[in-house]
Scaffold this active site. Structure first.
Site, PDB file in Angstrom:
ATOM      1  N   TYR A  22      -2.939  -0.922   3.744  1.00  0.00           N
ATOM      2  CA  TYR A  22      -2.990  -0.773   5.206  1.00  0.00           C
ATOM      3  C   TYR A  22      -4.423  -0.837   5.717  1.00  0.00           C
ATOM      4  O   TYR A  22      -4.647  -0.717   6.920  1.00  0.00           O
ATOM      5  CB  TYR A  22      -2.384   0.586   5.607  1.00  0.00           C
ATOM      6  N   GLY A  23      -5.403  -0.975   4.809  1.00  0.00           N
ATOM      7  CA  GLY A  23      -6.804  -0.856   5.230  1.00  0.00           C
ATOM      8  C   GLY A  23      -7.624  -2.076   4.883  1.00  0.00           C
ATOM      9  O   GLY A  23      -7.232  -3.213   5.196  1.00  0.00           O
ATOM     10  N   THR A  24      -8.737  -1.837   4.210  1.00  0.00           N
ATOM     11  CA  THR A  24      -9.701  -2.917   3.943  1.00  0.00           C
ATOM     12  C   THR A  24      -9.185  -3.925   2.916  1.00  0.00           C
ATOM     13  O   THR A  24      -9.828  -4.959   2.709  1.00  0.00           O
ATOM     14  CB  THR A  24     -11.036  -2.330   3.446  1.00  0.00           C
ATOM     15  N   LEU A  25      -8.043  -3.639   2.267  1.00  0.00           N
ATOM     16  CA  LEU A  25      -7.494  -4.589   1.288  1.00  0.00           C
ATOM     17  C   LEU A  25      -6.578  -5.634   1.928  1.00  0.00           C
ATOM     18  O   LEU A  25      -6.205  -6.612   1.284  1.00  0.00           O
ATOM     19  CB  LEU A  25      -6.707  -3.840   0.199  1.00  0.00           C
ATOM     20  N   GLU A  97     -10.782   2.656  -5.427  1.00  0.00           N
ATOM     21  CA  GLU A  97     -10.454   3.577  -4.326  1.00  0.00           C
ATOM     22  C   GLU A  97     -10.756   5.037  -4.689  1.00  0.00           C
ATOM     23  O   GLU A  97     -10.387   5.943  -3.949  1.00  0.00           O
ATOM     24  CB  GLU A  97      -8.984   3.432  -3.908  1.00  0.00           C
TER      25      GLU A  97
HETATM   26  N1  PCA Z   1      -8.159   0.403   1.019  1.00  0.00           N
HETATM   27  C1  PCA Z   1      -6.816   0.769   0.747  1.00  0.00           C
HETATM   28  C2  PCA Z   1      -6.708   2.167   1.241  1.00  0.00           C
HETATM   29  C3  PCA Z   1      -7.666   2.214   2.363  1.00  0.00           C
HETATM   30  C4  PCA Z   1      -8.576   1.063   2.098  1.00  0.00           C
HETATM   31  O1  PCA Z   1      -9.522   0.705   2.782  1.00  0.00           O
HETATM   32  C5  PCA Z   1      -5.886  -0.130   1.548  1.00  0.00           C
HETATM   33  O2  PCA Z   1      -6.332  -1.127   2.142  1.00  0.00           O
HETATM   34  O3  PCA Z   1      -4.681   0.182   1.602  1.00  0.00           O
END
Ligand code: PCA
Length: 166
Positions: A22-25, A97
Protein backbone atom coordinates in the site's frame (compact mmCIF):
# COMPACT_ATOMS: atom_id res chain seq x y z
CA UNK A 1 -9.83 -21.00 -6.22
CA UNK A 2 -9.66 -18.64 -3.28
CA UNK A 3 -6.28 -17.09 -2.52
CA UNK A 4 -6.67 -18.21 1.08
CA UNK A 5 -7.15 -21.78 -0.10
CA UNK A 6 -3.99 -21.59 -2.20
CA UNK A 7 -2.06 -20.12 0.74
CA UNK A 8 -3.14 -22.99 2.98
CA UNK A 9 -2.02 -25.61 0.51
CA UNK A 10 1.32 -26.71 1.96
CA UNK A 11 2.67 -28.02 -1.33
CA UNK A 12 2.15 -24.66 -3.02
CA UNK A 13 3.21 -22.44 -0.14
CA UNK A 14 6.98 -22.28 -0.81
CA UNK A 15 6.41 -20.74 -4.22
CA UNK A 16 3.35 -18.66 -3.46
CA UNK A 17 3.01 -16.04 -0.81
CA UNK A 18 0.56 -13.24 -1.32
CA UNK A 19 1.56 -9.77 -0.24
CA UNK A 20 -0.59 -6.63 -0.20
CA UNK A 21 1.45 -3.45 -0.66
CA UNK A 22 0.00 0.00 0.00
CA UNK A 23 3.06 2.27 0.22
CA UNK A 24 6.39 2.87 -1.45
CA UNK A 25 6.38 -0.63 -3.01
CA UNK A 26 3.35 0.09 -5.26
CA UNK A 27 3.65 0.83 -8.98
CA UNK A 28 4.88 4.37 -9.58
CA UNK A 29 6.30 4.65 -6.05
CA UNK A 30 9.95 5.02 -4.97
CA UNK A 31 10.69 1.43 -3.90
CA UNK A 32 8.68 -0.43 -6.53
CA UNK A 33 11.83 -1.31 -8.53
CA UNK A 34 13.14 -3.33 -5.58
CA UNK A 35 10.45 -5.95 -6.20
CA UNK A 36 11.67 -6.34 -9.76
CA UNK A 37 15.37 -6.67 -9.04
CA UNK A 38 16.01 -10.36 -9.79
CA UNK A 39 18.77 -10.39 -7.15
CA UNK A 40 16.02 -9.93 -4.50
CA UNK A 41 13.80 -12.80 -5.74
CA UNK A 42 10.55 -12.89 -7.72
CA UNK A 43 7.36 -10.84 -7.58
CA UNK A 44 4.28 -10.89 -9.80
CA UNK A 45 1.47 -8.33 -9.76
CA UNK A 46 -1.88 -10.12 -9.35
CA UNK A 47 -4.52 -7.54 -8.54
CA UNK A 48 -5.48 -4.13 -7.30
CA UNK A 49 -7.37 -4.37 -4.02
CA UNK A 50 -8.51 -2.58 -0.90
CA UNK A 51 -8.61 -3.66 2.72
CA UNK A 52 -11.91 -5.15 3.87
CA UNK A 53 -11.59 -3.17 7.11
CA UNK A 54 -10.56 0.43 7.73
CA UNK A 55 -7.03 1.18 8.96
CA UNK A 56 -5.20 4.46 9.57
CA UNK A 57 -2.61 4.93 6.80
CA UNK A 58 -0.37 7.76 7.95
CA UNK A 59 2.84 9.38 6.69
CA UNK A 60 5.17 9.71 9.65
CA UNK A 61 8.67 10.23 10.97
CA UNK A 62 11.46 12.41 9.63
CA UNK A 63 11.64 10.28 6.45
CA UNK A 64 7.93 10.60 5.63
CA UNK A 65 7.36 6.86 5.61
CA UNK A 66 3.86 5.42 5.06
CA UNK A 67 2.61 3.23 7.91
CA UNK A 68 -0.57 1.23 8.11
CA UNK A 69 -1.31 1.32 11.84
CA UNK A 70 -2.57 -1.88 13.39
CA UNK A 71 -5.81 -0.23 14.50
CA UNK A 72 -8.55 -1.93 12.45
CA UNK A 73 -11.81 0.00 12.33
CA UNK A 74 -10.13 3.41 12.40
CA UNK A 75 -9.02 5.46 9.39
CA UNK A 76 -10.16 4.40 5.92
CA UNK A 77 -10.22 1.34 3.71
CA UNK A 78 -6.75 1.34 2.18
CA UNK A 79 -6.05 0.80 -1.53
CA UNK A 80 -3.04 -1.11 -2.83
CA UNK A 81 -1.82 -4.05 -4.91
CA UNK A 82 -1.56 -7.81 -4.35
CA UNK A 83 1.65 -9.54 -5.45
CA UNK A 84 2.70 -13.15 -5.47
CA UNK A 85 6.25 -13.30 -4.10
CA UNK A 86 8.70 -16.14 -3.64
CA UNK A 87 10.48 -16.97 -0.37
CA UNK A 88 13.59 -15.06 -1.35
CA UNK A 89 11.67 -11.87 -2.11
CA UNK A 90 9.68 -12.21 1.11
CA UNK A 91 12.91 -12.51 3.11
CA UNK A 92 14.38 -9.52 1.27
CA UNK A 93 11.28 -7.38 1.90
CA UNK A 94 11.05 -8.39 5.58
CA UNK A 95 14.62 -7.24 5.96
CA UNK A 96 14.11 -4.07 3.90
CA UNK A 97 11.00 -3.11 5.90
CA UNK A 98 12.84 -3.75 9.20
CA UNK A 99 10.50 -6.50 10.42
CA UNK A 100 9.75 -6.77 13.30
CA UNK A 101 11.14 -3.47 14.68
CA UNK A 102 9.41 -1.04 12.31
CA UNK A 103 6.66 -3.14 10.74
CA UNK A 104 5.18 -6.51 11.56
CA UNK A 105 3.94 -8.71 8.74
CA UNK A 106 0.41 -9.92 9.38
CA UNK A 107 -2.50 -11.32 7.35
CA UNK A 108 -5.15 -8.88 6.15
CA UNK A 109 -8.55 -9.41 4.54
CA UNK A 110 -8.93 -7.75 1.14
CA UNK A 111 -11.48 -6.99 -1.54
CA UNK A 112 -10.10 -7.48 -5.04
CA UNK A 113 -10.89 -4.55 -7.35
CA UNK A 114 -9.28 -5.67 -10.59
CA UNK A 115 -7.65 -8.99 -11.36
CA UNK A 116 -4.46 -8.52 -13.40
CA UNK A 117 -2.82 -11.90 -12.87
CA UNK A 118 -4.05 -13.68 -16.01
CA UNK A 119 -6.01 -16.90 -16.00
CA UNK A 120 -9.17 -17.22 -13.98
CA UNK A 121 -9.72 -14.59 -11.31
CA UNK A 122 -10.11 -15.98 -7.81
CA UNK A 123 -13.02 -14.99 -5.59
CA UNK A 124 -13.31 -11.27 -4.87
CA UNK A 125 -12.49 -11.84 -1.21
CA UNK A 126 -8.84 -12.55 -0.56
CA UNK A 127 -6.25 -12.62 2.16
CA UNK A 128 -2.59 -11.64 1.96
CA UNK A 129 0.23 -10.48 4.17
CA UNK A 130 0.70 -6.78 4.83
CA UNK A 131 3.39 -4.72 6.54
CA UNK A 132 1.47 -2.95 9.31
CA UNK A 133 2.79 -1.62 12.57
CA UNK A 134 1.82 -1.71 16.22
CA UNK A 135 5.19 -0.17 17.22
CA UNK A 136 4.11 3.39 16.34
CA UNK A 137 4.60 6.61 18.24
CA UNK A 138 1.72 7.96 20.39
CA UNK A 139 0.88 10.87 18.09
CA UNK A 140 0.61 8.85 14.89
CA UNK A 141 -3.03 7.73 15.18
CA UNK A 142 -4.12 11.39 15.04
CA UNK A 143 -2.16 12.16 11.82
CA UNK A 144 -4.21 12.55 8.61
CA UNK A 145 -5.27 9.17 7.26
CA UNK A 146 -4.85 8.44 3.53
CA UNK A 147 -6.85 5.94 1.50
CA UNK A 148 -4.34 5.65 -1.31
CA UNK A 149 -0.67 6.47 -0.70
CA UNK A 150 1.26 8.59 -3.19
CA UNK A 151 4.79 9.67 -2.24
CA UNK A 152 4.40 12.63 -4.60
CA UNK A 153 0.87 13.65 -3.53
CA UNK A 154 -0.29 17.13 -2.62
CA UNK A 155 0.28 16.38 1.10
CA UNK A 156 3.86 17.53 0.31
CA UNK A 157 5.42 14.79 2.49
CA UNK A 158 7.67 13.29 -0.14
CA UNK A 159 9.33 10.05 0.93
CA UNK A 160 12.97 10.44 1.92
CA UNK A 161 15.15 7.43 1.24
CA UNK A 162 17.01 6.34 4.35
CA UNK A 163 20.71 5.46 4.07
CA UNK A 164 20.06 2.11 5.78
CA UNK A 165 17.49 1.17 3.13
CA UNK A 166 19.94 1.54 0.22
N1 PCA B 1 6.44 -0.27 2.02
C1 PCA B 1 5.48 -1.27 2.30
C2 PCA B 1 4.93 -0.89 3.63
C3 PCA B 1 5.03 0.58 3.63
C4 PCA B 1 6.06 0.86 2.59
O1 PCA B 1 6.47 1.96 2.24
C5 PCA B 1 4.38 -1.21 1.25
O2 PCA B 1 4.51 -0.51 0.24
O3 PCA B 1 3.34 -1.87 1.46
Amino acid sequence: MKLTKLMNNASLRPAMTFLFVYGTLKRGQPNHYRMFDAANGKAELLASALTAQQFPLVIAGEHNIPFLLDLPGRGRRVHGEIYRVDERMLRFLDDFECVPAMYQRRPVALEVKEWLGGGEAPAAAAEAFVYSTSTYEPGWPSLPSHESYDAYGDHGLEYRVREARD
